[in-house]
Design a protein around this motif. Structure first.
Motif: not given
Length: 281
Positions: A158-169
């Motif tokens: 759906l969003l081929p140019r998107a960048r994903a960011l995960a924040v973990l704790r």
């Protein structure tokens, strides 16, 4: 197991591919130019669609990161901080999804923001933002359930140019924060949380359930406190197999955000943030 998981994640983040993703995601504090290429738009009338996805995990700092990101001079926040549209088990529509975001030619948007008041109740206050002069805006989606509940394959289609960011704790701190949220829900009288008791008892019960039946999928609803931390490695690997993913740890957010926010403020025009946004800083 926690040490192995964190070690594996840090190894992934330090790899060349992940480093390249991090370089693309991080905004230079000295950058004053508009984003390039221009952000994508969809729908009629045309609306922005996210170029950045803050995918969680829950109780790891996604909300704090979203609020800081909304202060950037090139960013218009979504209508609501957590659309959660990409977790829905049906065909995803870019036209429908775009309705959560500002018009493509907009220079101002307001994000519905929920705060914990001193009374212990949740209140809603809009966070409004005006984009810097002369720049086309970009936007983001900060839905903490995406890491474990969304399909990365469908998301990147759906969003081929998107960048994903995960924040973990650290998992034990994440579990405690999650339990405190449920305790607050119980005090508010929410029926679904009336059985929430002492933290140690809740953890013991989850450990017994997991010993009898371990989690084998990306989300494990019978262990809401322990399972997200146990599934970090599995979910991060799942997202990295389908598209670019940057991983941050909650414990390093304070340092990174303080440095980045100082630079962001220097690129804002005098009208780049409303009084609500300035209060949030």
């Amino acid at each position: 197991r926690l040490q192995r998981t964190i070690g594996a994640l840090q190894s992934e983040v330090s790899s060349s591919a992940a480093a390249e993703t991090m370089a693309k995601l991080e905004v230079s504090s000295s950058a004053a130019a508009c984003p390039s290429p221009p952000p994508e738009a969809a729908g009629s009338p045309a609306r922005l669609v996210p170029s950045i996805l803050l995918i969680g995990e829950r109780k790891c700092g996604t909300s704090s990161l979203a609020r800081y990101l909304a202060l950037h001079s090139h960013v218009l926040p979504p209508n609501t901080k957590e659309p959660a549209y990409l977790t829905r088990n049906r065909a995803l529509s870019l036209d429908t999804y775009s309705r959560y975001f500002a018009l493509a030619n907009a220079t101002r948007s307001c994000m519905k923001w929920f705060e914990l008041a001193a009374s212990g109740r949740i209140t809603s206050e809009p966070v409004c933002k005006v984009v810097a002069d002369g720049c086309r805006a970009t936007t983001f989606d900060a839905s903490a359930g995406y890491l474990s509940e969304a399909s990365p394959h469908a998301v990147f289609q759906l969003l081929p140019r998107a960048r994903a960011l995960a924040v973990l704790r650290a998992p034990h701190l994440r579990a405690l924060s999650h339990w405190r949220m449920h305790q607050r829900f119980k005090r508010e009288g929410r029926a679904a949380y009336k059985s929430t008791t002492n933290f140690s008892l809740m953890i013991d019960a989850e450990q017994q359930r997991l010993a009898a039946r371990p989690c084998r999928v990306t989300t494990c609803r019978r262990a809401p406190y322990l399972a997200p931390g146990l599934l970090y490695e599995q979910n991060v690997a799942r997202w990295m197999a389908h598209g670019p993913l940057m991983v941050l740890f909650t414990e390093e957010l304070d340092t990174r955000l303080h440095t980045a926010h100082s630079g962001w403020q220097s690129t804002c025009s005098p009208r780049s943030a409303s009084s609500a946004s300035r209060r949030s800083a």
